[in-house]
Design a protein around this motif. Structure first.
Motif, PDB file in Angstrom:
ATOM      1  N   VAL A 156     -67.334 -41.421  55.396  1.00 16.95           N
ATOM      2  CA  VAL A 156     -67.346 -40.216  54.544  1.00 16.95           C
ATOM      3  C   VAL A 156     -66.185 -39.670  54.330  1.00 16.95           C
ATOM      4  O   VAL A 156     -65.380 -39.499  55.090  1.00 16.95           O
ATOM      5  CB  VAL A 156     -68.524 -39.508  54.914  1.00 16.95           C
ATOM      6  CG1 VAL A 156     -68.120 -38.520  56.027  1.00 16.95           C
ATOM      7  CG2 VAL A 156     -68.795 -38.271  53.600  1.00 16.95           C
ATOM      8  N   HIS A 157     -65.556 -39.468  52.790  1.00 17.23           N
ATOM      9  CA  HIS A 157     -64.318 -39.200  52.512  1.00 17.23           C
ATOM     10  C   HIS A 157     -64.288 -37.641  52.265  1.00 17.23           C
ATOM     11  O   HIS A 157     -65.034 -37.178  51.431  1.00 17.23           O
ATOM     12  CB  HIS A 157     -63.995 -39.961  51.252  1.00 17.23           C
ATOM     13  CG  HIS A 157     -63.830 -41.367  51.373  1.00 17.23           C
ATOM     14  ND1 HIS A 157     -62.768 -42.151  52.030  1.00 17.23           N
ATOM     15  CD2 HIS A 157     -65.015 -42.149  51.554  1.00 17.23           C
ATOM     16  CE1 HIS A 157     -62.999 -43.303  51.958  1.00 17.23           C
ATOM     17  NE2 HIS A 157     -64.594 -43.403  52.022  1.00 17.23           N
ATOM     18  N   VAL A 158     -63.389 -36.950  52.957  1.00 11.72           N
ATOM     19  CA  VAL A 158     -63.697 -35.328  53.062  1.00 11.72           C
ATOM     20  C   VAL A 158     -62.177 -34.854  52.500  1.00 11.72           C
ATOM     21  O   VAL A 158     -61.192 -35.021  53.250  1.00 11.72           O
ATOM     22  CB  VAL A 158     -63.905 -34.852  54.453  1.00 11.72           C
ATOM     23  CG1 VAL A 158     -63.961 -33.406  54.429  1.00 11.72           C
ATOM     24  CG2 VAL A 158     -64.905 -35.672  55.090  1.00 11.72           C
ATOM     25  N   ALA A 159     -62.373 -34.133  51.157  1.00 14.68           N
ATOM     26  CA  ALA A 159     -60.962 -33.510  50.641  1.00 14.68           C
ATOM     27  C   ALA A 159     -60.999 -31.900  51.392  1.00 14.68           C
ATOM     28  O   ALA A 159     -61.924 -31.229  51.183  1.00 14.68           O
ATOM     29  CB  ALA A 159     -61.242 -33.567  49.199  1.00 14.68           C
ATOM     30  N   MET A 160     -59.922 -31.871  52.019  1.00 14.00           N
ATOM     31  CA  MET A 160     -59.544 -30.610  52.677  1.00 14.00           C
ATOM     32  C   MET A 160     -59.030 -29.683  51.667  1.00 14.00           C
ATOM     33  O   MET A 160     -57.831 -29.551  51.260  1.00 14.00           O
ATOM     34  CB  MET A 160     -58.486 -30.669  53.778  1.00 14.00           C
ATOM     35  CG  MET A 160     -58.954 -31.669  54.807  1.00 14.00           C
ATOM     36  SD  MET A 160     -60.553 -31.435  55.763  1.00 14.00           S
ATOM     37  CE  MET A 160     -59.738 -30.285  56.818  1.00 14.00           C
ATOM     38  N   PHE A 161     -60.093 -28.976  51.017  1.00 15.46           N
ATOM     39  CA  PHE A 161     -59.593 -28.078  49.872  1.00 15.46           C
ATOM     40  C   PHE A 161     -59.011 -26.817  50.110  1.00 15.46           C
ATOM     41  O   PHE A 161     -59.782 -25.894  50.976  1.00 15.46           O
ATOM     42  CB  PHE A 161     -60.900 -27.931  49.116  1.00 15.46           C
ATOM     43  CG  PHE A 161     -61.009 -27.647  47.590  1.00 15.46           C
ATOM     44  CD1 PHE A 161     -59.711 -27.609  46.900  1.00 15.46           C
ATOM     45  CD2 PHE A 161     -62.001 -26.948  46.955  1.00 15.46           C
ATOM     46  CE1 PHE A 161     -59.471 -27.200  45.780  1.00 15.46           C
ATOM     47  CE2 PHE A 161     -61.898 -26.513  45.478  1.00 15.46           C
ATOM     48  CZ  PHE A 161     -60.658 -26.755  45.039  1.00 15.46           C
ATOM     49  N   SER A 162     -57.824 -26.425  49.797  1.00 15.78           N
ATOM     50  CA  SER A 162     -57.322 -25.180  50.353  1.00 15.78           C
ATOM     51  C   SER A 162     -57.351 -24.138  49.118  1.00 15.78           C
ATOM     52  O   SER A 162     -57.325 -23.090  49.402  1.00 15.78           O
ATOM     53  CB  SER A 162     -55.918 -25.345  50.438  1.00 15.78           C
ATOM     54  OG  SER A 162     -55.227 -25.781  49.282  1.00 15.78           O
ATOM     55  N   GLY A 163     -57.893 -24.714  47.901  1.00 21.29           N
ATOM     56  CA  GLY A 163     -58.013 -23.755  46.526  1.00 21.29           C
ATOM     57  C   GLY A 163     -56.910 -23.958  45.897  1.00 21.29           C
ATOM     58  O   GLY A 163     -56.673 -23.315  44.886  1.00 21.29           O
ATOM     59  N   GLY A 164     -56.061 -24.705  46.451  1.00 21.23           N
ATOM     60  CA  GLY A 164     -54.545 -24.886  45.562  1.00 21.23           C
ATOM     61  C   GLY A 164     -54.659 -26.214  44.736  1.00 21.23           C
ATOM     62  O   GLY A 164     -55.665 -26.922  44.797  1.00 21.23           O
ATOM     63  N   ALA A 165     -53.630 -26.493  43.893  1.00 16.25           N
ATOM     64  CA  ALA A 165     -53.561 -27.420  42.776  1.00 16.25           C
ATOM     65  C   ALA A 165     -53.748 -28.688  43.531  1.00 16.25           C
ATOM     66  O   ALA A 165     -54.144 -29.679  43.228  1.00 16.25           O
ATOM     67  CB  ALA A 165     -52.406 -27.423  41.892  1.00 16.25           C
ATOM     68  N   ALA A 166     -52.693 -29.163  44.492  1.00 20.24           N
ATOM     69  CA  ALA A 166     -52.535 -30.202  44.973  1.00 20.24           C
ATOM     70  C   ALA A 166     -53.978 -30.948  45.818  1.00 20.24           C
ATOM     71  O   ALA A 166     -54.150 -32.265  45.663  1.00 20.24           O
ATOM     72  CB  ALA A 166     -51.334 -30.389  46.221  1.00 20.24           C
ATOM     73  N   SER A 167     -54.509 -30.104  46.509  1.00 22.73           N
ATOM     74  CA  SER A 167     -56.018 -30.608  47.098  1.00 22.73           C
ATOM     75  C   SER A 167     -56.854 -30.693  46.143  1.00 22.73           C
ATOM     76  O   SER A 167     -57.774 -31.558  46.214  1.00 22.73           O
ATOM     77  CB  SER A 167     -56.308 -29.321  48.208  1.00 22.73           C
ATOM     78  OG  SER A 167     -56.594 -28.214  47.768  1.00 22.73           O
ATOM     79  N   ALA A 168     -56.673 -29.985  45.123  1.00 25.24           N
ATOM     80  CA  ALA A 168     -57.776 -30.241  43.988  1.00 25.24           C
ATOM     81  C   ALA A 168     -57.428 -31.647  43.200  1.00 25.24           C
ATOM     82  O   ALA A 168     -58.727 -32.201  42.952  1.00 25.24           O
ATOM     83  CB  ALA A 168     -57.727 -28.919  42.770  1.00 25.24           C
ATOM     84  N   TYR A 169     -56.126 -31.786  42.941  1.00 25.45           N
ATOM     85  CA  TYR A 169     -55.896 -33.279  42.510  1.00 25.45           C
ATOM     86  C   TYR A 169     -56.282 -34.429  43.411  1.00 25.45           C
ATOM     87  O   TYR A 169     -56.868 -35.375  42.803  1.00 25.45           O
ATOM     88  CB  TYR A 169     -54.501 -33.176  42.120  1.00 25.45           C
ATOM     89  CG  TYR A 169     -54.092 -34.487  41.511  1.00 25.45           C
ATOM     90  CD1 TYR A 169     -54.075 -34.521  40.095  1.00 25.45           C
ATOM     91  CD2 TYR A 169     -53.293 -35.618  42.410  1.00 25.45           C
ATOM     92  CE1 TYR A 169     -53.551 -35.891  39.544  1.00 25.45           C
ATOM     93  CE2 TYR A 169     -52.951 -36.827  41.691  1.00 25.45           C
ATOM     94  CZ  TYR A 169     -53.072 -36.895  40.387  1.00 25.45           C
ATOM     95  OH  TYR A 169     -52.549 -38.115  39.910  1.00 25.45           O
ATOM     96  N   VAL A 170     -56.316 -34.134  44.885  1.00 24.01           N
ATOM     97  CA  VAL A 170     -56.421 -35.254  45.687  1.00 24.01           C
ATOM     98  C   VAL A 170     -58.067 -35.445  45.389  1.00 24.01           C
ATOM     99  O   VAL A 170     -58.451 -36.431  45.772  1.00 24.01           O
ATOM    100  CB  VAL A 170     -55.867 -34.795  47.095  1.00 24.01           C
ATOM    101  CG1 VAL A 170     -56.620 -35.422  48.089  1.00 24.01           C
ATOM    102  CG2 VAL A 170     -54.355 -35.064  46.982  1.00 24.01           C
ATOM    103  N   THR A 171     -58.527 -34.364  45.375  1.00 20.08           N
ATOM    104  CA  THR A 171     -60.115 -34.316  45.560  1.00 20.08           C
ATOM    105  C   THR A 171     -60.718 -35.377  44.450  1.00 20.08           C
ATOM    106  O   THR A 171     -61.399 -35.997  44.486  1.00 20.08           O
ATOM    107  CB  THR A 171     -60.904 -32.982  45.347  1.00 20.08           C
ATOM    108  OG1 THR A 171     -60.525 -32.098  46.551  1.00 20.08           O
ATOM    109  CG2 THR A 171     -62.375 -32.911  45.250  1.00 20.08           C
ATOM    110  N   TYR A 172     -60.008 -35.033  43.232  1.00 19.37           N
ATOM    111  CA  TYR A 172     -60.606 -35.839  42.075  1.00 19.37           C
ATOM    112  C   TYR A 172     -60.209 -37.347  42.193  1.00 19.37           C
ATOM    113  O   TYR A 172     -60.854 -38.025  41.713  1.00 19.37           O
ATOM    114  CB  TYR A 172     -59.464 -35.395  40.696  1.00 19.37           C
ATOM    115  CG  TYR A 172     -59.986 -36.118  39.590  1.00 19.37           C
ATOM    116  CD1 TYR A 172     -61.323 -35.803  38.711  1.00 19.37           C
ATOM    117  CD2 TYR A 172     -59.146 -37.269  39.173  1.00 19.37           C
ATOM    118  CE1 TYR A 172     -61.427 -36.633  37.598  1.00 19.37           C
ATOM    119  CE2 TYR A 172     -59.450 -37.832  37.940  1.00 19.37           C
ATOM    120  CZ  TYR A 172     -60.595 -37.650  37.252  1.00 19.37           C
ATOM    121  OH  TYR A 172     -60.864 -38.260  35.982  1.00 19.37           O
ATOM    122  N   GLN A 173     -58.889 -37.732  42.723  1.00 17.59           N
ATOM    123  CA  GLN A 173     -58.620 -38.965  42.779  1.00 17.59           C
ATOM    124  C   GLN A 173     -59.501 -39.678  43.969  1.00 17.59           C
ATOM    125  O   GLN A 173     -59.965 -40.658  43.691  1.00 17.59           O
ATOM    126  CB  GLN A 173     -57.284 -39.220  43.316  1.00 17.59           C
ATOM    127  CG  GLN A 173     -56.245 -38.580  42.328  1.00 17.59           C
ATOM    128  CD  GLN A 173     -56.239 -39.382  40.980  1.00 17.59           C
ATOM    129  OE1 GLN A 173     -56.425 -40.766  41.050  1.00 17.59           O
ATOM    130  NE2 GLN A 173     -56.021 -38.827  39.865  1.00 17.59           N
TER     131      GLN A 173
END
Length: 273
Positions: free
Chosen positions: A6-23
């Protein structure tokens, strides 16, 4: 044991983690993805706005874990004031909650793979996180860094979010902060961060100064900022007095000796978890 990835995006609430989540979601599908956020209860209100707009755009709900304490309550409980070199708020409110979540997933027969918004220029931070999560739970955890591995710059991720997604970035970026953690009250920020906080949100600087004074009454000569050369305490009250002198127009070079040198490049794990 064979577990389903299961793929887990560590979302800090910033731009980089948002972009990584989308990809990540585009690659592995919503059904195999988790958008994970650990809440310190100090976040700026506009961070939440950004986070929910991103989640809505991607089409995936935020999975939130919260300890229930604020960083200040952690400092009180542990009798240790977080500072520019060590912050137990990170380990208690973010890392501990992440490790618990990892083990919960494994109990469900899932094997988490963690994704971080580490920039293309941050090789050392990627290596540190890889080593960190390799030793934080009962079994090692795989970590991935799509921006670093794909040589994607922060500015490019921000452009995509603004221009292609039509989502406004958290206001703390526009105001001049280097990151949007803890609503500006990050104790790992260092001198430059606190100069920005004093300039942009003096009321939050005052909140931190008052918190520090309360902790000093209990714990003695402790402080959020530390001198790089001596490691001794340098209080926010002292720093505010220095900043007030600068703002009154006294020559900045001549008054530089009022403040001890400190290395501001000490990243907090909060930035990426």
């Amino acid at each position: 044991m064979n577990r389903k990835p299961v793929h887990v995006a560590m979302f800090s609430g910033g731009a980089a983690s948002a972009y990584v989540t989308y990809q990540m979601v585009q690659t592995h599908g919503k059904e195999n993805s988790i958008l994970f956020f650990t809440n310190t209860l100090w976040e700026d209100d506009d961070n939440y706005r950004f986070m929910y707009e991103v989640a809505d755009y991607i089409g995936i709900e935020i999975t939130e874990r919260v300890d229930g304490r604020t960083p200040e309550e952690v400092f009180e409980d542990t009798r240790f004031l977080g500072n520019s070199r060590l912050a137990k708020c990170s380990s208690e409110l973010k890392v501990r909650q992440t490790v618990i979540f990892i083990e919960d997933l494994r109990d469900q027969g899932l094997e988490p793979i963690l994704y971080f918004g580490i920039g293309a220029h941050e090789k050392q931070r990627a290596e540190n996180l890889k080593d960190f999560y390799g030793h934080q739970s009962l079994e090692s955890v795989e970590t991935r860094f799509p921006m670093f591995e794909g040589n994607i710059k922060d500015v490019d991720a921000k452009r995509v979010i603004i221009e292609e997604w039509g989502i406004k970035l958290p206001r703390m970026y526009d105001l001049g902060f280097s990151h949007a953690n803890c609503g500006g009250r990050c104790v790992r920020g260092g001198f430059k961060h606190y100069a920005d906080l004093y300039r942009i949100w003096p009321h939050k600087f005052q909140e931190q100064e008052e918190m520090e004074e309360r902790m000093r009454e209990t714990l003695g000569d402790v402080s959020i900022l530390k001198s790089k050369d001596t490691g001794k305490a340098y209080t926010l009250r002292e720093y505010r007095m220095y900043l007030e002198i600068i703002n009154k127009g006294i020559d900045e070079v001549a008054s530089a000796s009022l403040i001890p040198e400190e290395d501001d490049m000490v990243p907090c794990v909060c930035v990426y978890s």
